[in-house]
Design an enzyme around this catalytic site. Structure first.
Site, short mmCIF file in Angstrom:
data_model
loop_
_atom_site.label_atom_id
_atom_site.label_comp_id
_atom_site.label_asym_id
_atom_site.label_seq_id
_atom_site.Cartn_x
_atom_site.Cartn_y
_atom_site.Cartn_z
N ARG A 194 -22.48 22.03 -2.17
CA ARG A 194 -21.59 21.85 -1.20
C ARG A 194 -21.01 22.02 0.33
O ARG A 194 -20.54 21.90 0.76
CB ARG A 194 -20.43 22.98 -1.38
CG ARG A 194 -20.19 23.16 -3.37
CD ARG A 194 -19.24 23.57 -3.67
NE ARG A 194 -18.16 23.48 -3.49
CZ ARG A 194 -17.12 23.07 -3.67
NH1 ARG A 194 -17.26 22.22 -4.42
NH2 ARG A 194 -15.69 22.44 -3.45
N ILE A 249 -17.08 19.48 -1.12
CA ILE A 249 -17.43 19.31 -0.16
C ILE A 249 -17.16 20.82 0.40
O ILE A 249 -15.41 21.13 0.67
CB ILE A 249 -17.48 18.56 1.22
CG1 ILE A 249 -18.94 17.62 0.61
CG2 ILE A 249 -19.01 19.36 2.87
CD1 ILE A 249 -20.17 17.94 -0.04
N ASP A 250 -17.79 21.97 0.96
CA ASP A 250 -17.20 22.64 1.79
C ASP A 250 -16.76 23.48 3.03
O ASP A 250 -16.53 23.47 3.72
CB ASP A 250 -17.79 25.01 1.38
CG ASP A 250 -17.12 24.51 -0.64
OD1 ASP A 250 -16.46 23.98 -0.51
OD2 ASP A 250 -18.21 25.61 -0.94
N THR A 251 -18.06 22.81 3.46
CA THR A 251 -18.67 22.75 5.09
C THR A 251 -19.62 21.41 5.40
O THR A 251 -20.10 21.03 4.79
CB THR A 251 -20.22 24.01 4.81
OG1 THR A 251 -19.64 25.05 4.56
CG2 THR A 251 -20.87 24.14 6.42
#
Lengths: 292, 292
Positions: free
Chosen positions: B238, B19-21
């Site tokens: 993501r 995950i990015d956010t």
């Protein structure tokens, strides 16, 4: 079955002979704005002279029967307060005689003078808020249910505000035995050539967050008819609902097992009548033509 | 597919890596009333140190991002105004960037400071009424549509009254091109151990008499997500929505094609999760446990 047009004298006379009580919608039937339709006064006098009972049935909850009578007087229409049956009075009668509301209980009211006056006419204790509102979110905690409240009654209220909504919601949310009543559920009302949000719109804000629906004392809801039938001991087969709207007046009469007469002086056109799934027993150009 | 419990260290690490956010609901996820859940501050710091973007996504329309930040500060949670994404800001962003609202048009506002401040932050002209109400039915005629108004935006408003409803209705009824927007549609909100009517309840009074529905800029409605994705150019695969409610937070993320993580510190019990047709990708005892 398609509606029968009342035009020939003999048909009109036979129809009038078959009816003892006429329930008359007002706007679009008796008058439009401040104009009384031609012949209506003559018809009202003729029907009374034949011993027919007349009841003016209105969803307008802002005026009591006494106060609504002034509208008739201002238009020079002969009527008595006893002939007027408004949704506020229907609500007061229902609370007193159907619910048999305990004397030590109060009704929390959202509404105007009509609701207050009719509750008082039936000797029902009521509580309401003045127009002042909450000023900050943390004032929410000041809302405390009043244990005297056993019913919430919502009518049209020009002074609706959040505090009233929050209080009414609190009573109904906290106590499933607290009765939930509304004078009517009209989504709009006409004024000045346009429409404005009506009692049904204000009601939506209260019923949406609750998992319960109100008992509605206005057309086309049957509790209003139940109250009329109970009070006057009417023979449904010899009672006729007269109105200009298919989805309120005519639906109201048909669901209740009354005879129904549509007048073409209001919102319904002949084309709309032909297309509608709601068919009155009879229709007539104007109430003023109902001269037996 | 049933949700996967995140408990083992390796599963948590693999999830965080994917995950990015993180879109974080606040109440029931970060805090409950004035209590911050154990470990949450550590997790927020860890995620930031790994270069993850954090957005606090809230339906509360009464506060602007700046004002909502004070809530974080009062609870000693590190956050910046840029990390806060409220429904009032979402509405302002939508009006400015999606509707590309003309500069000579105004938004008629029913709402509180949060709505006003966020409209101003986006340079959008707005009109609103003070708390004074109509006093008599015949004042209805004083309601004249303002030709500058090109949109109506409703948020929670402690000073809601009939005049505001009638004006908003008039704009939307008279002009089908006038945009109809709401910050959120929550029917209730929690306060002082109980619930009170929310924005969705106030909205019901406006939408019921209209034959149109608003664009809603709060969870679980997708326009809010569209705005977040558009502003930050997020990769949905993501991005993870983290929340405590299946029917708002998780529904919001799933419909939008995000990853979803349910925390068990709010309204959803394990039993409710098992029974629900809405299944998040993952669930975890507390956000405080998300320590990679």
């Amino acid at each position: 079955m398609a509606a029968t047009l009342l035009k020939e004298q003999k048909d009109i006379s036979a129809f009038v002979d078959s009816i003892d009580t006429f329930l008359l919608d007002c706007d679009g039937v008796i008058w439009a704005a401040n104009h009384v339709f031609d012949g209506v006064q003559t018809v009202l006098d003729l029907l009374r002279s034949k011993g027919k009972r007349i009841l003016f049935v209105t969803n307008n909850s802002t005026k009591s029967r006494k106060s609504y009578l002034k509208k008739f007087q201002s238009l020079d229409i002969h009527a008595s307060a006893e002939e007027i049956f408004g949704s506020s009075y229907a609500a007061a009668y229902y609370i007193a005689n159907v619910l048999k509301f305990p004397k030590d209980k109060s009704v929390y009211v959202i509404g105007m003078a009509g609701v207050r006056e009719e509750l008082e006419s039936e000797g029902i204790s009521h509580i309401e808020d003045d127009g002042t509102n909450l000023h900050a979110m943390d004032e929410m905690a000041t809302i405390k249910p009043d244990p005297r409240v056993g019913a919430v009654l919502l009518g049209f209220d020009l002074n609706i505000n959040y505090k009233k909504y929050a209080k009414a919601f609190t009573y109904l949310h906290a106590d499933k035995n607290c009765h939930f009543l509304a004078t009517n559920s009209d989504l709009t009302f006409p004024a000045g050539g346009t429409v404005y949000p009506g009692t049904g719109a204000l009601l939506a804000a209260l019923s949406a967050p609750l998992d319960r629906e109100p008992v509605v004392l206005g057309k086309p809801h049957q509790p209003m008819l139940d109250v009329i039938i109970a009070k006057y001991h009417l023979d449904k087969a010899r009672t006729c609902m007269v109105g200009d709207r298919l989805d309120t007046d005519i639906e109201f009469g048909k669901t209740g097992g009354l005879k129904t007469l549509l007048v073409m002086t209001g919102v319904t056109t002949e084309e709309a009548l032909k297309k509608s799934s709601i068919q009155p027993d009879y229709y007539i150009a104007s109430l003023g033509n109902l001269q037996p």
